[in-house]
Write a protein that holds these residues in place. Structure first.
Motif, short mmCIF file in Angstrom:
data_model
loop_
_atom_site.label_atom_id
_atom_site.label_comp_id
_atom_site.label_asym_id
_atom_site.label_seq_id
_atom_site.Cartn_x
_atom_site.Cartn_y
_atom_site.Cartn_z
N VAL A 100 0.85 -1.19 0.00
CA VAL A 100 0.00 0.00 0.00
C VAL A 100 0.89 1.24 0.00
O VAL A 100 2.01 1.20 0.53
CB VAL A 100 -0.95 -0.02 1.23
CG1 VAL A 100 -0.17 0.04 2.53
CG2 VAL A 100 -1.98 1.09 1.15
N GLN A 101 0.40 2.30 -0.57
CA GLN A 101 1.14 3.55 -0.57
C GLN A 101 1.01 4.25 0.78
O GLN A 101 0.01 4.07 1.49
CB GLN A 101 0.63 4.47 -1.68
CG GLN A 101 1.03 4.02 -3.08
CD GLN A 101 0.68 5.05 -4.13
OE1 GLN A 101 -0.27 5.83 -3.97
NE2 GLN A 101 1.41 5.06 -5.22
N ALA A 102 1.98 5.05 1.10
CA ALA A 102 1.92 5.84 2.32
C ALA A 102 0.64 6.66 2.35
O ALA A 102 0.22 7.23 1.34
CB ALA A 102 3.13 6.75 2.43
N LEU A 104 -1.09 4.92 6.87
CA LEU A 104 0.11 4.08 6.97
C LEU A 104 1.36 4.84 6.54
O LEU A 104 1.32 5.70 5.65
CB LEU A 104 -0.06 2.82 6.13
CG LEU A 104 -0.95 1.75 6.77
CD1 LEU A 104 -1.48 0.78 5.74
CD2 LEU A 104 -0.20 1.03 7.87
N LYS A 105 2.46 4.50 7.21
CA LYS A 105 3.75 5.13 6.95
C LYS A 105 4.75 4.05 6.53
O LYS A 105 4.59 2.88 6.89
CB LYS A 105 4.25 5.82 8.23
CG LYS A 105 3.29 6.83 8.80
CD LYS A 105 3.81 7.37 10.13
CE LYS A 105 2.85 8.37 10.74
NZ LYS A 105 3.35 8.90 12.04
N PRO A 106 5.78 4.42 5.81
CA PRO A 106 6.80 3.44 5.42
C PRO A 106 7.37 2.68 6.61
O PRO A 106 7.69 1.49 6.50
CB PRO A 106 7.86 4.28 4.72
CG PRO A 106 7.09 5.43 4.14
CD PRO A 106 6.03 5.73 5.16
N ASP A 166 5.85 1.55 9.02
CA ASP A 166 4.92 0.49 9.44
C ASP A 166 5.20 -0.81 8.69
O ASP A 166 4.59 -1.84 9.00
CB ASP A 166 3.47 0.91 9.19
CG ASP A 166 3.04 2.08 10.05
OD1 ASP A 166 2.34 2.97 9.52
OD2 ASP A 166 3.39 2.09 11.24
N THR A 167 6.09 -0.78 7.73
CA THR A 167 6.43 -1.97 6.96
C THR A 167 7.00 -3.05 7.88
O THR A 167 7.96 -2.80 8.61
CB THR A 167 7.43 -1.64 5.85
OG1 THR A 167 6.81 -0.76 4.91
CG2 THR A 167 7.90 -2.89 5.14
N THR A 202 3.64 -3.96 3.47
CA THR A 202 4.68 -3.11 2.89
C THR A 202 4.06 -1.78 2.52
O THR A 202 3.07 -1.74 1.77
CB THR A 202 5.31 -3.76 1.65
OG1 THR A 202 5.85 -5.04 2.01
CG2 THR A 202 6.43 -2.89 1.10
N VAL A 203 4.63 -0.71 3.04
CA VAL A 203 4.13 0.63 2.77
C VAL A 203 5.18 1.37 1.96
O VAL A 203 6.31 1.57 2.42
CB VAL A 203 3.83 1.38 4.08
CG1 VAL A 203 3.22 2.75 3.76
CG2 VAL A 203 2.90 0.57 4.97
N SER A 204 4.82 1.76 0.77
CA SER A 204 5.76 2.46 -0.12
C SER A 204 5.63 3.97 0.06
O SER A 204 4.55 4.49 0.33
CB SER A 204 5.49 2.08 -1.57
OG SER A 204 4.20 2.50 -1.96
N SER A 205 6.74 4.65 -0.11
CA SER A 205 6.74 6.10 0.09
C SER A 205 6.44 6.83 -1.21
O SER A 205 6.38 6.25 -2.28
CB SER A 205 8.10 6.55 0.62
OG SER A 205 9.13 6.14 -0.25
#
Length: 121
Positions: free
Chosen positions: A12-14, A86-88, A90-91, A118-121
């Motif tokens: 998921v994206q940030a 969500l923040k990176p 949190d990955t 997985t959280v992408s920035s």
């Protein structure tokens, strides 16, 4: 002993949201406090959130307060972790856990296999 299976992880994206689910087997799930933990690469496993057996008490790690919500449905033998904003950082691999009086003792004896977030920035 209760057995746990997590699902709902993904990429998921940030700023996005995900809901993790934890399916429990056994008729005694309603007696167990349930927790969510996470482990990022190269780091130790850390506590994220916990909920008492009757949902009367919840606890959260400071960094997820206001962003994550733990809940459960004893009739369905399910527990959930709703994650928002969500923040990176949190990955991690997220684990569901259960323990009798775990929210007080910190002891959780049953663990799932984990689900990757997985959280992408």
């Amino acid at each position: 002993q209760v057995q746990l299976v997590e699902s709902g992880g993904g990429l998921v994206q940030a700023g996005g949201s995900l809901r993790l689910s934890c399916a429990a087997s056994g008729r005694t799930f309603s007696r167990y406090d349930t927790g969510w933990f996470r482990q990022a690469p190269g780091k130790e496993r850390e506590f994220v959130a916990a909920i008492s057996s009757n949902s009367g008490l919840t606890k959260y790690y400071d960094s997820v307060k206001g962003r994550f919500t733990i809940s459960r449905d004893n009739a369905k033998n399910m527990a959930y972790l709703q994650m928002s904003t969500l923040k990176p950082e949190d990955t991690a691999v997220y684990y569901c856990a259960a323990g009798l009086a775990g929210i007080v003792s910190g002891r959780f004896d049953a663990w799932g296999q984990g689900t990757q977030v997985t959280v992408s920035s």
